[in-house]
Write a protein that holds these residues in place. Structure first.
Motif, PDB file in Angstrom:
ATOM      1  N   PHE A  65      -7.561  -1.407 -17.492  1.00 50.79           N
ATOM      2  CA  PHE A  65      -8.585  -0.371 -17.324  1.00 50.79           C
ATOM      3  C   PHE A  65      -9.553  -0.849 -16.267  1.00 50.79           C
ATOM      4  CE2 PHE A  65     -12.704   1.591 -18.257  1.00 50.79           C
ATOM      5  CZ  PHE A  65     -12.350   2.928 -18.344  1.00 50.79           C
ATOM      6  N   PHE A  66      -9.754  -0.013 -15.266  1.00 55.47           N
ATOM      7  CA  PHE A  66     -10.687  -0.312 -14.193  1.00 55.47           C
ATOM      8  C   PHE A  66     -11.730   0.791 -14.146  1.00 55.47           C
ATOM      9  CE2 PHE A  66      -6.557  -2.073 -13.085  1.00 55.47           C
ATOM     10  CZ  PHE A  66      -6.893  -3.409 -12.930  1.00 55.47           C
ATOM     11  N   ASN A  67     -12.993   0.400 -14.160  1.00 53.18           N
ATOM     12  CA  ASN A  67     -14.060   1.390 -14.110  1.00 53.18           C
ATOM     13  C   ASN A  67     -13.927   2.263 -12.875  1.00 53.18           C
ATOM     14  OD1 ASN A  67     -15.250   0.415 -16.447  1.00 53.18           O
ATOM     15  ND2 ASN A  67     -16.719  -0.861 -15.360  1.00 53.18           N
ATOM     16  N   ALA A  68     -14.170   3.545 -13.069  1.00 51.83           N
ATOM     17  CA  ALA A  68     -14.233   4.467 -11.930  1.00 51.83           C
ATOM     18  C   ALA A  68     -15.528   4.227 -11.175  1.00 51.83           C
ATOM     19  CB  ALA A  68     -14.148   5.910 -12.421  1.00 51.83           C
ATOM     20  N   GLU A  69     -15.609   4.781 -10.003  1.00 49.35           N
ATOM     21  CA  GLU A  69     -16.786   4.665  -9.168  1.00 49.35           C
ATOM     22  C   GLU A  69     -18.015   5.216  -9.900  1.00 49.35           C
ATOM     23  OE1 GLU A  69     -13.095   5.004  -6.655  1.00 49.35           O
ATOM     24  OE2 GLU A  69     -13.832   5.916  -8.478  1.00 49.35           O
ATOM     25  N   GLU A  70     -19.181   4.716  -9.525  1.00 45.33           N
ATOM     26  CA  GLU A  70     -20.425   5.074 -10.220  1.00 45.33           C
ATOM     27  C   GLU A  70     -20.669   6.579 -10.238  1.00 45.33           C
ATOM     28  OE1 GLU A  70     -23.585   5.021 -12.539  1.00 45.33           O
ATOM     29  OE2 GLU A  70     -22.272   3.289 -12.195  1.00 45.33           O
ATOM     30  N   TYR A  71     -20.336   7.278  -9.181  1.00 46.11           N
ATOM     31  CA  TYR A  71     -20.618   8.716  -9.172  1.00 46.11           C
ATOM     32  C   TYR A  71     -19.810   9.479 -10.213  1.00 46.11           C
ATOM     33  CZ  TYR A  71     -16.399   9.772  -6.346  1.00 46.11           C
ATOM     34  OH  TYR A  71     -15.120   9.913  -5.884  1.00 46.11           O
ATOM     35  N   HIS A  72     -18.729   8.880 -10.724  1.00 47.20           N
ATOM     36  CA  HIS A  72     -17.943   9.511 -11.793  1.00 47.20           C
ATOM     37  C   HIS A  72     -18.555   9.270 -13.179  1.00 47.20           C
ATOM     38  CE1 HIS A  72     -14.569  10.888  -9.414  1.00 47.20           C
ATOM     39  NE2 HIS A  72     -14.367   9.676  -8.909  1.00 47.20           N
ATOM     40  N   GLN A  73     -19.324   8.201 -13.330  1.00 43.01           N
ATOM     41  CA  GLN A  73     -19.886   7.850 -14.641  1.00 43.01           C
ATOM     42  C   GLN A  73     -20.932   8.898 -15.044  1.00 43.01           C
ATOM     43  OE1 GLN A  73     -18.341   5.420 -16.211  1.00 43.01           O
ATOM     44  NE2 GLN A  73     -17.242   4.758 -14.375  1.00 43.01           N
ATOM     45  N   ASP A  74     -20.797   9.414 -16.278  1.00 39.34           N
ATOM     46  CA  ASP A  74     -21.735  10.433 -16.785  1.00 39.34           C
ATOM     47  C   ASP A  74     -21.885  11.597 -15.806  1.00 39.34           C
ATOM     48  OD1 ASP A  74     -22.432   9.048 -19.222  1.00 39.34           O
ATOM     49  OD2 ASP A  74     -23.609   7.677 -17.975  1.00 39.34           O
ATOM     50  N   TYR A  75     -20.806  11.971 -15.178  1.00 37.68           N
ATOM     51  CA  TYR A  75     -20.842  12.974 -14.120  1.00 37.68           C
ATOM     52  C   TYR A  75     -21.492  14.285 -14.567  1.00 37.68           C
ATOM     53  CZ  TYR A  75     -19.440  16.037 -10.334  1.00 37.68           C
ATOM     54  OH  TYR A  75     -19.468  16.924  -9.298  1.00 37.68           O
ATOM     55  N   LEU A  76     -21.124  14.780 -15.731  1.00 39.54           N
ATOM     56  CA  LEU A  76     -21.658  16.074 -16.166  1.00 39.54           C
ATOM     57  C   LEU A  76     -23.103  15.983 -16.655  1.00 39.54           C
ATOM     58  CD1 LEU A  76     -18.503  17.659 -17.801  1.00 39.54           C
ATOM     59  CD2 LEU A  76     -19.568  18.232 -15.601  1.00 39.54           C
ATOM     60  N   LYS A  77     -23.572  14.788 -16.987  1.00 40.17           N
ATOM     61  CA  LYS A  77     -25.001  14.625 -17.277  1.00 40.17           C
ATOM     62  C   LYS A  77     -25.793  14.675 -15.965  1.00 40.17           C
ATOM     63  CE  LYS A  77     -24.852  12.004 -21.635  1.00 40.17           C
ATOM     64  NZ  LYS A  77     -23.800  12.816 -22.154  1.00 40.17           N
ATOM     65  N   LYS A  78     -25.220  14.086 -14.924  1.00 42.35           N
ATOM     66  CA  LYS A  78     -25.861  14.085 -13.611  1.00 42.35           C
ATOM     67  C   LYS A  78     -25.736  15.445 -12.915  1.00 42.35           C
ATOM     68  CE  LYS A  78     -24.406   9.294 -12.859  1.00 42.35           C
ATOM     69  NZ  LYS A  78     -23.432   8.496 -12.099  1.00 42.35           N
ATOM     70  N   ASN A  79     -24.656  16.164 -13.231  1.00 39.63           N
ATOM     71  CA  ASN A  79     -24.340  17.455 -12.594  1.00 39.63           C
ATOM     72  C   ASN A  79     -24.024  18.475 -13.685  1.00 39.63           C
ATOM     73  OD1 ASN A  79     -23.996  16.512  -9.601  1.00 39.63           O
ATOM     74  ND2 ASN A  79     -22.819  15.050 -10.826  1.00 39.63           N
ATOM     75  N   PRO A  80     -25.034  18.981 -14.392  1.00 40.52           N
ATOM     76  CA  PRO A  80     -24.800  19.851 -15.557  1.00 40.52           C
ATOM     77  C   PRO A  80     -23.966  21.094 -15.268  1.00 40.52           C
ATOM     78  CG  PRO A  80     -27.105  19.213 -15.418  1.00 40.52           C
ATOM     79  CD  PRO A  80     -26.442  18.729 -14.168  1.00 40.52           C
ATOM     80  N   SER A  81     -23.952  21.568 -14.052  1.00 42.63           N
ATOM     81  CA  SER A  81     -23.139  22.744 -13.745  1.00 42.63           C
ATOM     82  C   SER A  81     -21.823  22.349 -13.063  1.00 42.63           C
ATOM     83  CB  SER A  81     -23.921  23.716 -12.861  1.00 42.63           C
ATOM     84  OG  SER A  81     -24.278  23.083 -11.646  1.00 42.63           O
ATOM     85  N   GLY A  82     -21.471  21.055 -13.167  1.00 49.28           N
ATOM     86  CA  GLY A  82     -20.251  20.550 -12.549  1.00 49.28           C
ATOM     87  C   GLY A  82     -19.003  21.056 -13.239  1.00 49.28           C
ATOM     88  N   TYR A  83     -17.880  20.867 -12.590  1.00 56.87           N
ATOM     89  CA  TYR A  83     -16.582  21.318 -13.082  1.00 56.87           C
ATOM     90  C   TYR A  83     -16.202  20.630 -14.400  1.00 56.87           C
ATOM     91  CZ  TYR A  83     -11.557  21.270 -13.687  1.00 56.87           C
ATOM     92  OH  TYR A  83     -10.309  21.351 -14.235  1.00 56.87           O
ATOM     93  N   CYS A  84     -15.682  21.428 -15.319  1.00 47.87           N
ATOM     94  CA  CYS A  84     -15.146  20.881 -16.566  1.00 47.87           C
ATOM     95  C   CYS A  84     -14.128  21.855 -17.139  1.00 47.87           C
ATOM     96  CB  CYS A  84     -16.266  20.648 -17.581  1.00 47.87           C
ATOM     97  SG  CYS A  84     -15.658  19.910 -19.105  1.00 47.87           S
ATOM     98  N   HIS A  85     -12.928  21.377 -17.409  1.00 49.08           N
ATOM     99  CA  HIS A  85     -11.887  22.234 -17.981  1.00 49.08           C
ATOM    100  C   HIS A  85     -11.948  22.298 -19.503  1.00 49.08           C
ATOM    101  CE1 HIS A  85      -9.949  18.305 -18.530  1.00 49.08           C
ATOM    102  NE2 HIS A  85      -9.175  18.890 -19.419  1.00 49.08           N
ATOM    103  N   ILE A  86     -12.836  21.514 -20.104  1.00 50.00           N
ATOM    104  CA  ILE A  86     -12.924  21.423 -21.560  1.00 50.00           C
ATOM    105  C   ILE A  86     -14.044  22.318 -22.074  1.00 50.00           C
ATOM    106  CG2 ILE A  86     -13.550  19.846 -23.446  1.00 50.00           C
ATOM    107  CD1 ILE A  86     -12.174  17.631 -21.867  1.00 50.00           C
ATOM    108  N   ASP A  87     -13.773  22.970 -23.195  1.00 48.22           N
ATOM    109  CA  ASP A  87     -14.819  23.736 -23.874  1.00 48.22           C
ATOM    110  C   ASP A  87     -15.663  22.722 -24.652  1.00 48.22           C
ATOM    111  OD1 ASP A  87     -16.438  25.288 -25.484  1.00 48.22           O
ATOM    112  OD2 ASP A  87     -14.804  26.482 -26.321  1.00 48.22           O
ATOM    113  N   LEU A  88     -16.806  22.392 -24.116  1.00 45.59           N
ATOM    114  CA  LEU A  88     -17.656  21.355 -24.716  1.00 45.59           C
ATOM    115  C   LEU A  88     -18.301  21.788 -26.029  1.00 45.59           C
ATOM    116  CD1 LEU A  88     -19.316  19.996 -21.453  1.00 45.59           C
ATOM    117  CD2 LEU A  88     -17.500  18.922 -22.801  1.00 45.59           C
TER     118      LEU A  88
END
Length: 158
Positions: A133-156
């Motif tokens: 397991f390798f950490n993804a780049e920082e901009y991917h971490q907590d992406y939807l917290k940082k970008n609340p209207s960002g893309y998501c295919h999951i019904d949260l």
């Protein structure tokens, strides 16, 4: 504290969903079980590294059991779709449950057997030990917290 690694398509939504569950104390996104050391997002997207977008989940088993956590996970994926979730297509979007504790395998398999009764097609979700397991780049971490209207295919809201 216990940990498990979950792949359910684009890791942004999986991480956000898991982070909202009582008893989950930490999450991070990264690339699991591929052949390249420390791949970049761009390399993973080529489909040549073998990695899957995966969410590390650390949880307090006194608050939520692995079985409860996995039952929530199964609700947000289509385990019969190979290399695809929602509109995302590619081997990095395959589904998987990757364990670090061999003792968790019985519970994982129990939830798998329960899922098999819900589908007419075979379940293709990988169940295997975590190899890397390798950490993804920082901009991917907590992406939807940082970008609340960002893309998501999951019904949260599930």
């Amino acid at each position: 504290m216990k940990e498990v690694y979950l792949a359910g398509g684009c890791f942004w939504g999986v991480e956000e969903y898991m982070s909202r569950i009582a008893g989950v104390v930490d999450t991070k996104v990264g690339y699991a079980n591929g052949i390249k050391e420390n791949p970049s997002y761009e390399e993973v997207c080529t489909g040549t590294t073998g990695h899957t977008e995966t969410t590390y989940v650390k949880y307090d088993e006194n608050i939520i059991s692995l079985e409860e956590l996995l039952n929530k996970f199964w609700r947000i994926i289509d385990p019969t779709m190979l290399n695809r979730q929602g509109p995302d297509i590619g081997n990095q979007y395959r589904t998987g449950i990757y364990y670090v504790d061999q003792n968790d395998l019985d519970i994982i398999n129990k939830t798998l057997e329960e899922q098999k009764t819900k589908y007419d097609r075979p379940i293709v979700t990988e169940i295997m030990s975590l190899q890397s397991f390798f950490n993804a780049e920082e901009y991917h971490q907590d992406y939807l917290k940082k970008n609340p209207s960002g893309y998501c295919h999951i019904d949260l809201s599930k």
